[in-house]
Design an enzyme around this catalytic site. Structure first.
Site, PDB file in Angstrom:
ATOM      1  N   GLU A   1      -2.469  -9.158   3.083  1.00  0.00           N
ATOM      2  CA  GLU A   1      -2.858  -9.648   4.422  1.00  0.00           C
ATOM      3  C   GLU A   1      -4.371  -9.676   4.609  1.00  0.00           C
ATOM      4  O   GLU A   1      -4.870 -10.223   5.586  1.00  0.00           O
ATOM      5  CB  GLU A   1      -2.176  -8.800   5.503  1.00  0.00           C
ATOM      6  CG  GLU A   1      -2.768  -7.412   5.757  1.00  0.00           C
ATOM      7  CD  GLU A   1      -2.354  -6.328   4.760  1.00  0.00           C
ATOM      8  OE1 GLU A   1      -1.766  -6.660   3.713  1.00  0.00           O
ATOM      9  OE2 GLU A   1      -2.632  -5.140   5.029  1.00  0.00           O
TER      10      GLU A   1
ATOM     11  N   CYS B   1       0.826  -1.200   0.000  1.00  0.00           N
ATOM     12  CA  CYS B   1       0.000   0.000   0.000  1.00  0.00           C
ATOM     13  C   CYS B   1       0.867   1.260   0.000  1.00  0.00           C
ATOM     14  O   CYS B   1       1.580   1.510  -0.962  1.00  0.00           O
ATOM     15  CB  CYS B   1      -0.991  -0.038   1.161  1.00  0.00           C
ATOM     16  SG  CYS B   1      -2.318   1.178   1.018  1.00  0.00           S
TER      17      CYS B   1
ATOM     18  N   HIS C   1      -3.745  -5.200  -0.472  1.00  0.00           N
ATOM     19  CA  HIS C   1      -3.398  -5.706   0.852  1.00  0.00           C
ATOM     20  C   HIS C   1      -3.398  -7.236   0.846  1.00  0.00           C
ATOM     21  O   HIS C   1      -4.453  -7.838   1.039  1.00  0.00           O
ATOM     22  CB  HIS C   1      -4.392  -5.181   1.892  1.00  0.00           C
ATOM     23  CG  HIS C   1      -4.224  -3.725   2.152  1.00  0.00           C
ATOM     24  ND1 HIS C   1      -3.386  -3.223   3.121  1.00  0.00           N
ATOM     25  CD2 HIS C   1      -4.753  -2.654   1.533  1.00  0.00           C
ATOM     26  CE1 HIS C   1      -3.406  -1.911   3.094  1.00  0.00           C
ATOM     27  NE2 HIS C   1      -4.233  -1.530   2.139  1.00  0.00           N
TER      28      HIS C   1
END
Lengths: 254, 211
Positions: free
Chosen positions: B193, B82, B191
């Site tokens: 994650e 990001c 992202h």
């Protein structure tokens, strides 16, 4: 091909337990939030929202270990709302693993909270929840609190615009007229707000069928749809909902 | 045991990055740190980031991290996420910020006035949700991830590179670079994650990557 519309199951949590009836086959403890969130993730949910409906403030902290556990095992965005009053509450929720925090009444009492929170944590994690129903205001929709019982005097579209300007990253629009009725989203409300602001809109309140989800997106202009009961009671899985959306021309992640 | 550090400069929540790495690398040491020495001695570096670019650069400078970041971006497996992607470029429109300049190019905002989809509906900023990523370069970090898989995005600015480093492309509605790769660096706008199985696979690939 482009950005997918999102399907977001919502779980109500009371004093650390998921309270709405959950009808998943093969779950040992149907109220275990971690198991439920995992199941939704496996079915292809794009995000999961937890709404803390705990009445007593001393029990409200019980949602924190839940979010902590869920975020260790479920790797999709998690939104938490309910009882968020100040910047500190937002920090606490983000620290245990929430990705977004939704604020409702506190933002109405103190709109500056939206500005402060989005400055501090970034707009991307600040969702403002707006409970709206038909009222004698300029747009025909007013903002309500206390489960739709208390009128604030705010116009829903004007308030949505203020939230956007103050830095909200997303708006969760719930029709209190439709909530629990299973008669579909209030499409006029959704469309009015979606066309007025430049941030994503999540439509909520009233979903009874999969066609309602399609309508919320195609006719209401929603970027995401939130639903609780159609998923909780096992009427449809998230995957069935997404397949239906895809078959009706809505781009989804499948 | 190899050591992975997640660079902590007070910007945003790093817990989800930490938890996702723990999931894919349970036997490795994963540290969230702002200690330059720990970053310098780590085997792998993850550089995340959230919020506003000017604040990010200010925090990095105040913590004395710019030098060590430039150093490790040169010699260790390095994953930017990001703002951790955006900060590797020369300049951002956001607050007219000078960034680290590891890559040639700049960071610009999606143009609100031009954001309409093919049906004429208004597209929103931030670009938030699951979008497809076209793998524009073969790379070990894309291993076992099908081309055009969806990843979770949330951002209002994107990178415009001035060298041939694009490794992933998305559309909103125009094409933009959402992943870059060069030598020991891989950096993504989305992202991993928060991107379910595809994201975890990418992180696992990073943990095993030997550039």
């Amino acid at each position: 091909m482009s950005l997918a519309k999102r399907i977001i199951p919502c779980l109500d949590v009371n004093a650390g337990r998921v309270v709405k009836g959950i009808n998943f086959l093969g779950l040992k403890d149907a109220g275990d939030p971690v198991e439920i969130a995992k199941r939704y993730d496996e079915q292809g949910a794009d995000e999961v929202t937890f709404l803390d409906i705990t009445a007593s403030s001393e029990d409200r902290g019980l949602i924190l270990p839940i979010i902590e556990q869920v975020s260790s095992q479920v790797f999709i965005p998690l939104t938490v709302g309910g009882g968020v009053r100040q910047v500190e509450d937002i920090r606490t929720l983000l620290n245990v693993g929430a990705d977004k925090v939704s604020i409702n009444t506190a933002a109405i009492l103190n709109p500056q909270l939206i500005f402060e929170a989005s400055q501090k944590f970034g707009s991307q994690c600040i969702v403002v929840a707006i409970d709206a129903k038909r009222a004698a205001t300029p747009s025909g929709y007013g903002v309500f609190t206390h489960g739709g019982r208390k009128e604030t005097g705010l116009d829903a579209v004007e308030w949505a615009l203020s939230c956007y300007q103050l830095g909200a990253g997303e708006l969760l629009i719930t029709s209190m007229d439709r909530d629990g009725t299973k008669s579909g989203f209030d499409l006029e409300l959704t469309k009015k707000i979606s066309e007025s602001v430049g941030i994503p809109i999540i439509a909520s309140g009233g979903v009874g069928s999969l066609q309602d989800l399609v309508d919320g997106i195609k006719l209401g202009g929603a970027d995401a749809v939130l639903a609780a009961s159609i998923f909780h009671y096992g009427e449809y899985t998230v995957r069935e909902a997404k397949t239906y959306l895809r078959d009706h021309g809505v781009e989804v992640r499948l | 045991m190899s050591e992975i550090v997640i660079v902590d400069y007070g910007m945003g929540n790093l817990r989800s990055v930490e938890k996702a790495l723990q999931q894919v690398a349970p036997l490795q040491s994963i540290k969230v740190t702002s200690d330059p020495q720990l970053i310098r001695t780590a085997d792998r570096v993850v550089f995340p980031g959230q919020g506003a670019m000017p604040d990010c650069m200010r925090e990095l400078k105040q913590l004395g991290l710019t030098e060590v970041l430039l150093e490790v971006a040169n010699n260790k497996p390095f994953l930017g996420i990001c703002l951790g992607l955006q900060m590797l470029f020369e300049h951002s429109e956001e607050g007219n910020t000078h960034a680290l300049g590891v890559f040639k190019g700049d960071v610009v905002r999606f143009n609100e006035a031009q954001l309409f989809d093919e049906c004429g509906s208004r597209l929103k900023i931030p670009h938030m949700g699951w979008n497809q990523v076209e793998q524009s370069m073969e790379h070990p970090l894309w291993k076992s991830i099908s081309n055009q898989s969806r990843f979770y995005f949330v951002h209002s600015y994107y990178v415009r590179e001035k060298e041939a480093i694009a490794s992933g492309i998305s559309r909103y509605p125009e094409s933009f670079t959402c992943a870059v790769a060069r030598d020991n660096i891989f950096a993504v706008q989305f992202h991993p994650e928060k991107s379910a199985a595809s994201g975890l696979t990418l992180l696992e690939n990073f943990v095993q990557w030997k550039p």
